[in-house]
Each structure stands twice: as structure tokens, then as C-alpha cells.
Design an enzyme around this catalytic site. Structure first.
Site, PDB file in Angstrom:
ATOM      1  CE  LYS A   1      -1.381   1.983   3.630  1.00 44.66           C
ATOM      2  NZ  LYS A   1      -1.315   2.606   4.959  1.00 44.66           N
TER       3      LYS A   1
ATOM      4  CG  ASP B   1      -5.589  -4.098   3.883  1.00 43.47           C
ATOM      5  OD1 ASP B   1      -5.374  -4.259   5.101  1.00 43.47           O
ATOM      6  OD2 ASP B   1      -6.285  -3.172   3.452  1.00 43.47           O
ATOM      7  CG  HIS B   2      -0.686  -4.623   7.930  1.00 41.88           C
ATOM      8  ND1 HIS B   2      -0.892  -3.330   7.548  1.00 41.88           N
ATOM      9  CD2 HIS B   2      -0.708  -4.616   9.275  1.00 41.88           C
ATOM     10  CE1 HIS B   2      -1.032  -2.570   8.617  1.00 41.88           C
ATOM     11  NE2 HIS B   2      -0.916  -3.319   9.687  1.00 41.88           N
TER      12      HIS B   2
ATOM     13  CE  LYS C   1      -3.576  -5.529  12.134  1.00 43.26           C
ATOM     14  NZ  LYS C   1      -2.421  -5.330  12.992  1.00 43.26           N
TER      15      LYS C   1
ATOM     16  CD  GLU D   1      -1.895   3.829  14.273  1.00 48.64           C
ATOM     17  OE1 GLU D   1      -0.780   3.301  14.256  1.00 48.64           O
ATOM     18  OE2 GLU D   1      -2.333   4.541  13.366  1.00 48.64           O
TER      19      GLU D   1
ATOM     20  CG  HIS E   1      -5.390  -1.033   7.119  1.00 52.09           C
ATOM     21  ND1 HIS E   1      -4.804  -1.864   6.214  1.00 52.09           N
ATOM     22  CD2 HIS E   1      -4.429  -0.149   7.494  1.00 52.09           C
ATOM     23  CE1 HIS E   1      -3.531  -1.504   6.044  1.00 52.09           C
ATOM     24  NE2 HIS E   1      -3.290  -0.459   6.806  1.00 52.09           N
TER      25      HIS E   1
ATOM     26  CE  LYS F   1      -1.018   7.556  12.062  1.00 47.84           C
ATOM     27  NZ  LYS F   1      -0.360   6.246  12.053  1.00 47.84           N
TER      28      LYS F   1
HETATM   29  C1  BG6 Z   1      -0.362   1.343   8.282  1.00 47.53           C
HETATM   30  C2  BG6 Z   1      -0.497   2.839   8.334  1.00 47.53           C
HETATM   31  O1  BG6 Z   1      -0.933   0.842   7.111  1.00 47.53           O
HETATM   32  O2  BG6 Z   1      -1.022   0.774   9.400  1.00 47.53           O
HETATM   33  C3  BG6 Z   1       0.073   3.390   9.632  1.00 47.53           C
HETATM   34  O3  BG6 Z   1       0.194   3.421   7.248  1.00 47.53           O
HETATM   35  C4  BG6 Z   1      -0.529   2.688  10.818  1.00 47.53           C
HETATM   36  O4  BG6 Z   1      -0.147   4.787   9.735  1.00 47.53           O
HETATM   37  C5  BG6 Z   1      -0.482   1.168  10.648  1.00 47.53           C
HETATM   38  O5  BG6 Z   1       0.197   3.069  11.964  1.00 47.53           O
HETATM   39  C6  BG6 Z   1      -1.274   0.481  11.747  1.00 47.53           C
HETATM   40  O6  BG6 Z   1      -1.073  -0.896  11.673  1.00 47.53           O
HETATM   41  P1  BG6 Z   1      -1.251  -1.808  12.962  1.00 47.53           P
HETATM   42  O7  BG6 Z   1      -1.080  -3.202  12.462  1.00 47.53           O
HETATM   43  O8  BG6 Z   1      -0.186  -1.385  13.925  1.00 47.53           O
HETATM   44  O9  BG6 Z   1      -2.616  -1.535  13.496  1.00 47.53           O
END
Ligand code: BG6
Length: 497
Positions: free
Chosen positions: A154, A183-184, A188, A222, A246, A347
Site C-alpha cells: 500500500k 493489506d496487512h 491479522k 493509535e 484496512h 492517531k
Molecule cells: C499502516 C499505516 O498501514 O497501518 C500506519 O500506514 C498505521 O499509519 C499502521 O500506523 C497500523 O497498523 P497496525 O497493524 O499497527 O494496526
């Protein structure tokens, strides 16, 4: 599943993502003996480095290897490093790849990896198409002696138009089944478990619709600010950075109809249908009423001064990029008609947490109302992270005379399955791509459908007449106005409160 011998070529190998995510994931897979027997990594980027320097930088001297809590075995690490190689692309990615090709050929021979190759694009996104074109020009995309796959990081596009262009650009050189858009969040466990929660439990799925669900709430918070990514983030913002990808992926899993099986295309077809059924907000009044954006401002958190967003490095001091986004929307289909969805991401919140809350309707006829607390507010809370698990809130009778009802919890924690090793998202996704399983990767039409929903909001925030930008102190749950979105004088559930 069978895993074939292969080479992983990482473009952007000297970058942050490679060091932080890819290499630790590969090392953990190696330790867990999940990688194929004949496997090498070829890093490629614009820095001038030898193989040894590359090994040192990303592996041997890395501060990102976690070993999943276990001590790192130095011998194992050293052995693994011998499978790492590096090729300098000579200052630019837009160059002849004949040297790269020769290197790949020679690694293939010496490590007997057969012709299977994954190209991982972890470069700046403006270079994705260039790399794909250069690979094609040097014949490195042909599948006649081993498969070729392309993993794309991404952000995938900046808008609907750019995403479409990128899809078309990549599809000139690779076919859709060869393209893996990462899309990580889909990597999960708890996100994947949404499918299992819904489709393998007859206590949930029959209730999963407008007849029983009042509204759905998703929070992604976050505690960090933009950290060192001010330059990137200021051009992106919460909606592009988290929501378009996400969060809409999570939404699609909550919303989708049951697939007829667990074949990747069957699941992805249903996800696309779900995303296409989100009601697109087009007129200014609707956008005004249903979207809220905000930025964190300078404040003190636990005795420490925290910079405001506009004071962060790389951020324009008069920036109108949002670090908080809250969106209310509807899903126009049979199942969800009239059920509001509330989704927020930000954030600098009090804590890092992602959760989905399914709010159920109150029973039609309430016979315990006079006892104060009633049985309304049955909730199913899916904790994506941290404290991964599922919580069901339901009413129980308080012992004693009368019918006083109190809320009780049925609480499941993933950590209670302690023998099960939970793979990190990148481990899982890399392994899937190595095995050719695209279920947890986004298809072209999925990404486009998500942009289609997001584009008018971005456009309104940029060009609309009465758009507000609220401020919120770091360490609080965003601007108070965000509660105005919730129907019936409701408010957001702040996890942990
Ligand atoms: C990323 C964003 O894709 O996902 C970041 O670019 C964000 O801004 C992150 O901090 C959050 O990922 P996770 O897995 O820590 O929730």
C-alpha cells in the site's frame, strides 16, 4: 499446503518496510521451518551495497527481529543470512534489468530454486508500474519456466482514478491472478476470524442482520502520532492511510453475504459485492452530516509535552490533513437496510486499539424495565487488537428479590489458546503468496470499490463549502463533536472506559 522452491526479489530492499516487517517475518518463517528448502532473497534498490552489507543491515544487525519472544539463535541467523543477496539498480528503478536478470538466473542455478519468483514492490508507489514494465521488458514476467507473482504494497492509488490507472498499468505486464495487493489487516488472525465467527457459528449468523442489529461501530485508534512519517502522512491523512484500505476491508467482512465456499474468488466476490453496496454519499449536506475530521493539537500527555500535528516534521504548518476521521454510512442491501455503521480511525488517541462492536436491538417487549438496568444493549465486541478476543455482553438477573438485571460478560481471549503460535500478519501473508493463495489479498475490483466510496468524502473535505476541521488534544478520544454522528444521543464506545 505445498510450498515450492522460489526466489523472493524485494524492490525497495533498503527501505524501512523491508527492515521492519518483511525481514523479521521471513526470519520467523525460517525458524518455524515454513520456508521452502531452496529459497533465496534478492534485495534490489537504489543504494550501493554489497551482499554482506545488505545482510548486516537488514538481518545481522537488525533491531527489528523479535524471534517471537524467544532468544535469537545466532547460528541460525547467520545460516539464514547466507541466503540473502543484493543487487544495486544503479540509482533508479527505471533502468535496464539485464544485470538483475542475470543475477536471478545465477541464483536460480546455484540454489536450485526453479523458475518461481515473487517480486515484492516496496518502493515508493509512483514506481510500481515502472518496475512492472521493466520486469516485462527484460522478460522476467514470463511464466513458461516457473510462476511469477507480484506483491504490491500500500498505498494502492491516491484516489479512484489513480487506483484504476495503477490497476491498468500493472495488468499490462502481469495478469490479475499474478497480482497480490497487500493489506496487512487481512493478515491479522482476528480479522480472518470474522469469517469463522459469522459463518461457522449458528448462534451468531441468524442474528447478523437488520432485524436484530441496531448499529455497528468500528474503532481504530493509535496512541502514536505521525512519528517520522510526517511527509508521507501529510499527503495522505487518516482516510487514505487507514480507512480506504484496512477499515473498509474489515467492513467488507462484517457486511458480506456468506460465500458458497472458501475458495479465494468466492470470498473476494462477496467482499466486492459488500463494498459496492455501501451507500455513496454525494451531496454536500449528507457529507456534512455524516463525516467528521480533526487534527491533534499540541497538548500535555501524562506530564509530557506532545507536539500538535501541524508542528510535526514534514507537515505543512497550515495543513488540512486529518489525523482523525469518523464516518457514518449505510449499506444498501437486503441484510443491512437502515442499519447505521459508524467507523472512526485516528492517531494520538489514549491507547492503541481496534475493535468492532455489534450493538443488538432491545427485545421488542421489555418486562424488566422497572428494575433500572434493562436487558438492552446486548453487544458483541470483536477485539482485533490488542487483547485479541471476543466479548459478549448480556443481561443476567441480580440475585435477590425482584428482577434487577445487570450486564455480564462472556469473554474469550486468544491468548488462552496458548500453545497456538499466532503468526504476525506479514508472516501469514508472505506465506500465502508463496503458496499462491490470494484469499487474503485485495483484488483490483475490491480496491476500486473502496475508492469509489471514499473519493467523494475526500473531495468534499478538500473542496466543500462548510467543511469543519476540529482539533483534539493528544490522548483523548477525538473531538466531542464526533458523538453528534451517533443516532439517539448515543456516543462512541471508548474501549477500556
Ligand atoms: C499502516 C499505516 O498501514 O497501518 C500506519 O500506514 C498505521 O499509519 C499502521 O500506523 C497500523 O497498523 P497496525 O497493524 O499497527 O494496526
Amino acid at each position: 499446503k505445498k510450498i515450492e522452491d522460489q526466489i523472493l526479489v524485494i524492490f525497495g530492499a533498503s527501505g524501512d518496510l523491508t527492515a521492519r516487517k518483511l525481514i523479521p517475518a521471513l526470519f520467523n518463517l525460517y525458524r518455524a521451518k515454513q520456508l521452502p528448502k531452496n529459497f533465496v532473497v534478492l534485495g534490489a534498490s537504489r543504494s550501493d551495497m554489497s551482499d554482506e552489507e545488505f545482510r548486516d543491515k537488514v538481518l545481522l544487525k537488525s533491531s527489528y527481529l523479535n524471534g517471537n519472544g524467544a532468544e535469537i539463535d545466532e547460528k541460525l541467523l547467520h545460516d539464514f543470512s547466507q541466503r540473502f543477496f543484493y543487487e544495486d539498480l544503479g540509482g533508479t528503478y527505471d533502468t535496464e534489468y539485464s544485470k538483475l536478470r542475470k543475477r536471478v538466473e545465477s541464483l536460480k542455478k546455484s540454489f536450485n530454486t526453479s523458475g518461481n519468483i515473487i517480486y515484492y514492490l516496496s518502493t515508493p508507489p509512483t514506481l510500481y508500474e515502472t518496475v512492472a514494465r521493466r520486469l516485462s521488458e527484460s522478460g522476467m514476467n514470463t511464466q513458461n519456466n516457473g510462476w511469477k507473482r507480484l506483491i504490491v504494497e500500500k498505498p494502492f492509488g491516491y484516489s479512484l482514478e489513480t487506483a484504476k490507472k495503477l490497476n491498468q498499468g500493472l495488468q499490462k505486464y502481469f495478469t490479475e491472478p499474478q497480482i497480490y495487493r497487500i493489506d496487512h489487516y487481512l493478515g491479522k488472525e482476528t480479522v480472518q476470524n470474522l469469517l469463522v465467527t459469522r459463518f461457522s457459528n449458528s448462534i451468531f449468523e441468524p442474528l447478523w442482520n437488520r432485524n436484530y442489529i441496531k448499529h455497528v461501530e468500528i474503532t481504530n485508534a493509535e496512541s502514536v502520532g505521525v512519528e517520522k512519517r510526517g511527509g508521507y502522512y501529510d499527503k495522505s491523512g487518516a482516510l487514505r492511510d487507514m480507512f480506504q484500505n484496512h477499515l473498509l476491508q474489515i467492513v467488507s467482512l462484517v457486511v458480506m453475504e456468506p460465500p458458497i465456499g472458501n475458495h479465494p474468488e468466492e470470498i473476494r466476490n462477496e467482499k466486492v459485492k459488500a463494498l459496492k453496496s455501501l451507500r455513496i454519499m454525494r451531496d454536500e449536506q449528507t457529507l456534512f452530516d455524516n463525516t467528521i475530521r480533526a487534527q491533534y493539537v499540541a497538548s500535555e500527555v501524562k506530564g509530557e509535552e506532545v507536539k500538535g500535528y501541524r508542528q510535526e516534521d514534514g507537515v505543512d504548518p497550515s495543513s488540512t490533513t486529518e489525523t482523525f476521521a469518523a464516518i457514518k454510512f449505510y449499506v444498501d442491501n437486503w441484510r443491512w437496510h437502515g442499519v447505521p455503521f459508524y467507523v472512526r480511525t485516528a492517531k494520538r488517541m489514549p491507547t492503541k486499539v481496534t475493535e468492532i462492536v455489534i450493538h443488538f436491538k432491545t427485545p421488542h417487549h421489555q418486562i424488566f424495565m422497572d428494575s433500572g438496568v434493562n436487558s438492552k444493549d446486548n453487544k458483541l465486541i470483536v477485539r482485533i487488537q490488542p487483547d485479541e478476543g471476543i466479548l459478549v455482553k448480556f443481561g443476567v438477573k441480580v440475585p435477590g428479590q425482584g428482577f434487577k438485571v445487570e450486564r455480564a460478560n462472556l469473554d474469550f481471549y486468544y491468548s488462552s489458546l496458548s500453545e497456538t503460535y499466532v503468526m504476525d500478519a506479514y508472516e501469514r501473508l508472505l506465506l500465502d503468496a508463496m503458496q499462491g493463495d490470494a484469499t487474503l489479498y485485495a483484488r483490483a475490483d475490491e480496491v476500486e470499490a473502496a475508492w469509489e466510496f471514499v473519493d467523494p468524502i475526500l473531495d468534499y473535505w478538500k473542496n466543500g463549502k462548510d467543511v469543519r476541521m476540529y482539533g483534539y488534544a493528544a490522548g483523548v478520544w477525538g473531538p466531542e463533536n464526533a458523538d453528534d454522528l451517533i443516532d439517539d444521543n448515543g456516543f462512541w464506545r471508548n474501549p477500556g472506559e
